[in-house]
Each structure stands twice: as C-alpha cells, then as structure tokens.
Design a protein around this motif. Structure first.
Motif, PDB file in Angstrom:
ATOM      1  N   ARG A  32     125.652  45.594  17.040  1.00  0.00           N
ATOM      2  CA  ARG A  32     125.527  44.276  16.394  1.00  0.00           C
ATOM      3  C   ARG A  32     125.334  43.170  17.428  1.00  0.00           C
ATOM      4  O   ARG A  32     124.486  42.278  17.249  1.00  0.00           O
ATOM      5  CB  ARG A  32     126.785  44.028  15.554  1.00  0.00           C
ATOM      6  N   ASP A  33     126.089  43.205  18.528  1.00  0.00           N
ATOM      7  CA  ASP A  33     125.940  42.174  19.561  1.00  0.00           C
ATOM      8  C   ASP A  33     124.560  42.239  20.224  1.00  0.00           C
ATOM      9  O   ASP A  33     123.937  41.201  20.500  1.00  0.00           O
ATOM     10  CB  ASP A  33     127.035  42.351  20.623  1.00  0.00           C
ATOM     11  N   GLU A  34     124.064  43.433  20.477  1.00  0.00           N
ATOM     12  CA  GLU A  34     122.744  43.563  21.092  1.00  0.00           C
ATOM     13  C   GLU A  34     121.638  43.066  20.166  1.00  0.00           C
ATOM     14  O   GLU A  34     120.663  42.442  20.622  1.00  0.00           O
ATOM     15  CB  GLU A  34     122.495  45.031  21.458  1.00  0.00           C
ATOM     16  N   GLN A  35     121.765  43.356  18.868  1.00  0.00           N
ATOM     17  CA  GLN A  35     120.751  42.872  17.930  1.00  0.00           C
ATOM     18  C   GLN A  35     120.758  41.340  17.850  1.00  0.00           C
ATOM     19  O   GLN A  35     119.700  40.710  17.747  1.00  0.00           O
ATOM     20  CB  GLN A  35     120.993  43.484  16.540  1.00  0.00           C
ATOM     21  N   LYS A  36     121.942  40.731  17.912  1.00  0.00           N
ATOM     22  CA  LYS A  36     122.009  39.263  17.908  1.00  0.00           C
ATOM     23  C   LYS A  36     121.427  38.685  19.202  1.00  0.00           C
ATOM     24  O   LYS A  36     120.715  37.674  19.186  1.00  0.00           O
ATOM     25  CB  LYS A  36     123.458  38.812  17.754  1.00  0.00           C
ATOM     26  N   ALA A  37     121.686  39.324  20.350  1.00  0.00           N
ATOM     27  CA  ALA A  37     121.178  38.813  21.629  1.00  0.00           C
ATOM     28  C   ALA A  37     119.662  38.929  21.707  1.00  0.00           C
ATOM     29  O   ALA A  37     118.992  38.087  22.322  1.00  0.00           O
ATOM     30  CB  ALA A  37     121.832  39.572  22.775  1.00  0.00           C
ATOM     31  N   CYS A  38     119.093  39.941  21.064  1.00  0.00           N
ATOM     32  CA  CYS A  38     117.634  40.141  21.109  1.00  0.00           C
ATOM     33  C   CYS A  38     116.907  39.421  19.979  1.00  0.00           C
ATOM     34  O   CYS A  38     115.666  39.545  19.862  1.00  0.00           O
ATOM     35  CB  CYS A  38     117.316  41.629  21.068  1.00  0.00           C
ATOM     36  N   ASN A  39     117.656  38.688  19.142  1.00  0.00           N
ATOM     37  CA  ASN A  39     117.055  37.941  18.028  1.00  0.00           C
ATOM     38  C   ASN A  39     116.228  38.845  17.103  1.00  0.00           C
ATOM     39  O   ASN A  39     115.085  38.535  16.739  1.00  0.00           O
ATOM     40  CB  ASN A  39     116.181  36.796  18.533  1.00  0.00           C
ATOM     41  N   VAL A  40     116.817  40.015  16.750  1.00  0.00           N
ATOM     42  CA  VAL A  40     116.163  40.915  15.800  1.00  0.00           C
ATOM     43  C   VAL A  40     117.046  40.997  14.547  1.00  0.00           C
ATOM     44  O   VAL A  40     118.150  40.444  14.499  1.00  0.00           O
ATOM     45  CB  VAL A  40     115.959  42.312  16.404  1.00  0.00           C
ATOM     46  N   VAL A  41     116.513  41.679  13.565  1.00  0.00           N
ATOM     47  CA  VAL A  41     117.268  41.800  12.312  1.00  0.00           C
ATOM     48  C   VAL A  41     118.554  42.601  12.568  1.00  0.00           C
ATOM     49  O   VAL A  41     118.522  43.692  13.129  1.00  0.00           O
ATOM     50  CB  VAL A  41     116.410  42.517  11.243  1.00  0.00           C
ATOM     51  N   VAL A  42     119.667  42.022  12.146  1.00  0.00           N
ATOM     52  CA  VAL A  42     120.964  42.674  12.336  1.00  0.00           C
ATOM     53  C   VAL A  42     121.171  43.698  11.212  1.00  0.00           C
ATOM     54  O   VAL A  42     121.213  43.330  10.029  1.00  0.00           O
ATOM     55  CB  VAL A  42     122.111  41.648  12.336  1.00  0.00           C
ATOM     56  N   THR A  43     121.238  44.935  11.566  1.00  0.00           N
ATOM     57  CA  THR A  43     121.408  46.024  10.577  1.00  0.00           C
ATOM     58  C   THR A  43     122.862  46.431  10.365  1.00  0.00           C
ATOM     59  O   THR A  43     123.186  47.095   9.395  1.00  0.00           O
ATOM     60  CB  THR A  43     120.622  47.261  11.028  1.00  0.00           C
ATOM     61  N   VAL A  44     123.743  46.035  11.291  1.00  0.00           N
ATOM     62  CA  VAL A  44     125.173  46.366  11.190  1.00  0.00           C
ATOM     63  C   VAL A  44     125.918  45.132  10.716  1.00  0.00           C
ATOM     64  O   VAL A  44     125.876  44.083  11.376  1.00  0.00           O
ATOM     65  CB  VAL A  44     125.736  46.857  12.533  1.00  0.00           C
ATOM     66  N   THR A  45     126.577  45.241   9.569  1.00  0.00           N
ATOM     67  CA  THR A  45     127.303  44.105   9.016  1.00  0.00           C
ATOM     68  C   THR A  45     128.775  44.163   9.407  1.00  0.00           C
ATOM     69  O   THR A  45     129.292  45.201   9.829  1.00  0.00           O
ATOM     70  CB  THR A  45     127.187  44.107   7.487  1.00  0.00           C
ATOM     71  N   GLU A  46     129.433  43.025   9.237  1.00  0.00           N
ATOM     72  CA  GLU A  46     130.863  42.974   9.513  1.00  0.00           C
ATOM     73  C   GLU A  46     131.667  43.809   8.513  1.00  0.00           C
ATOM     74  O   GLU A  46     132.739  44.328   8.845  1.00  0.00           O
ATOM     75  CB  GLU A  46     131.338  41.511   9.463  1.00  0.00           C
TER      76      GLU A  46
END
Length: 273
Positions: free
Chosen positions: A234-248
């Motif tokens: 989740r952190d890597e997807q947020k840092a790369c500005n891509v669609v976040v597939t893992v939710t809280e």
C-alpha cells in the motif's frame, strides 16, 4: 550333461519362490486368532443371567401345596426340602419360577412367551451342568437344539409382536442374537490385511495431526508477515501515484484475525496449565 544348466535355473527359481513366502514385514503387527466360543455358552446364546441358586430350605415343587406337610414336624419339612432332594427338583422349581414371570394365568402353559420362559429355564440349568461336565455330548446336543428352537420362536415373536418381544427379553434378561446372513471364516491373511490398513491409517492420522499443529503454530507469524507485506504494498502504491489495490479494511481484517488467534492460543494454554 545338457540338462544341468536347466536344473540349476530351476533350483534358483525355486529358491527365490520359497524365499518370497519367508518374507516377514517390519511392521509391529501381531495377530492372535480369536478364541472360539462354544455354541452353548451364554455369550453365544444371549443369556445375560445364569442359573441362580435357589434357597435350599424351600419345599419340593410337588409338595408345596400339601396340607399334611404344612402341619408336619420341622424335621419332616426338612426331608421334603431341596436340601435333601436331587438336582432335578431344584431345576424344576427354577423353571417354574421362570414361567411364573410371564404366565397370563396359573394354567397358561401353551403361549409363546411361556414356552420361551420354560426353554430359558432348561437352557440355563443345562448350561450350569455343562460347566461341570463339558464332555457330555448328549447334553450338549440337547442344549444346542433348545437354543436354536428358542431363537426360532423369538424371531417369529419379533416379527409379529415387537412390543411383547422387547418385554419378554427384558423380563427374562435375554439378548436376541440372530444367526448371521452370510457366514464368514476368520483367516490370518485377511485379518493381517485389515490390521495393516488400520496401522497405516493410524500413521497417516498421526502425521496429518502433527502437520496441522505445525501449521497452526506458524499461523501467527504468517499473519504478521502478511500485515507487513500488505502495508508495504500500500505504501509503495501511494509513493508511485498508482491505483491503490490494498485497502485499510483488508489490513484491519488480518489484524483482527491475528488478535483472535492469539486469544484462542492463550485460552488453550491456560486450559492445559
């Protein structure tokens, strides 16, 4: 001379063939042939109660209603008691007591339940005699015929009046053991096969149980690693500005699952302690 090689090959083949029969398994399986129970024994006939001892001071059955004996001297009464009477008199009194349990009235001697009660008394008396005289072939044959006759009538009674059948078994303390539909000999080879299958199934269950315990012990570490992996993704997807597939919610579900597992393990440990 030309037949010598052929004889050597035949001898070697016979040696190999004979050794195959001498092969013994390394499994610790021991088979003992079950003890053969004679047909007249209570274990086979279904009699849960044996021949009960009758009070020796009771009067012989033929003289129980005698008015003269009721007013006679004690010594005379003792002479007409079972103490000085042959064993046959005690057997007759026991059979009469068995019949009185199921008789509809005093003159009932022909109903099926009375017949079965009479045969049961004779069977138990003969079983006691067979314990003392096991080589009496004539008595053994008579006893076997009586047991078979009683089973035959119990089978009819079970078919036509099941309530009376159950009542009769409870009153006479019997167990109905019908003959098997298909007789099967007990052999060593077949028994060893069954024991080997049972032994292998036991090993399989033990290993599956041990493997299950290993997986259960490794489950908390696996869930912790799963939480770290999901958070990293989740952190890597947020840092790369891509669609976040893992939710809280997914991460929280795994955390709740880990907490429930820890509570369950703690409770089980407390119970063991």
């Amino acid at each position: 001379m030309s037949s010598l090689p052929y004889l050597k090959k035949l001898n070697n083949a016979f040696t190999i063939f004979s050794r195959s029969y001498a092969f013994k398994s390394d499994l610790k399986i021991k088979w003992v042939r079950p003890e053969k129970i004679p047909c007249f024994k209570p274990e086979k006939s279904g009699d849960l109660q044996g021949f009960s001892n009758i009070n020796k001071s009771e009067t012989i059955l033929e003289f129980q209603n005698s008015k003269e004996l009721a007013t006679a001297d004690n010594n005379v009464k003792k002479l007409f008691s079972l103490e000085f009477a042959p064993k046959k008199c005690a057997n007759n009194l026991y059979i009469k007591n068995m019949m009185s349990k199921v008789q509809r009235h005093e003159l009932d001697f022909s109903t099926i339940e009375t017949k079965i009660a009479r045969w049961t008394g004779i069977i138990r008396a003969l079983q006691e005699s067979m314990e003392r005289f096991p080589r009496n072939i004539r008595m053994k044959v008579t006893l076997k015929e009586l047991i078979d006759r009683r089973k035959k009538h119990l089978k009819y009674l079970r078919r036509w009046d099941y309530k009376k059948f159950e009542w009769l078994l409870e009153t006479l303390d019997l167990v109905y053991k019908p003959p098997p539909n298909h007789f099967h000999w007990i052999t060593r080879k077949e028994s060893l096969k069954k024991l080997t299958d049972k032994y292998c199934d036991g090993i399989k269950e033990e290993r599956l149980k041990a493997y299950r315990l290993t997986l259960e012990n490794e489950q908390p570490a696996f869930l912790e690693e799963k939480i770290r992996t999901l958070q990293f993704i989740r952190d890597e997807q947020k840092a790369c500005n891509v669609v976040v597939t893992v939710t809280e919610e997914e991460i929280n579900d795994v955390k709740n699952q880990l907490e429930e597992l820890k509570k369950k393990n703690a409770e089980s440990n407390n119970q063991l302690n």
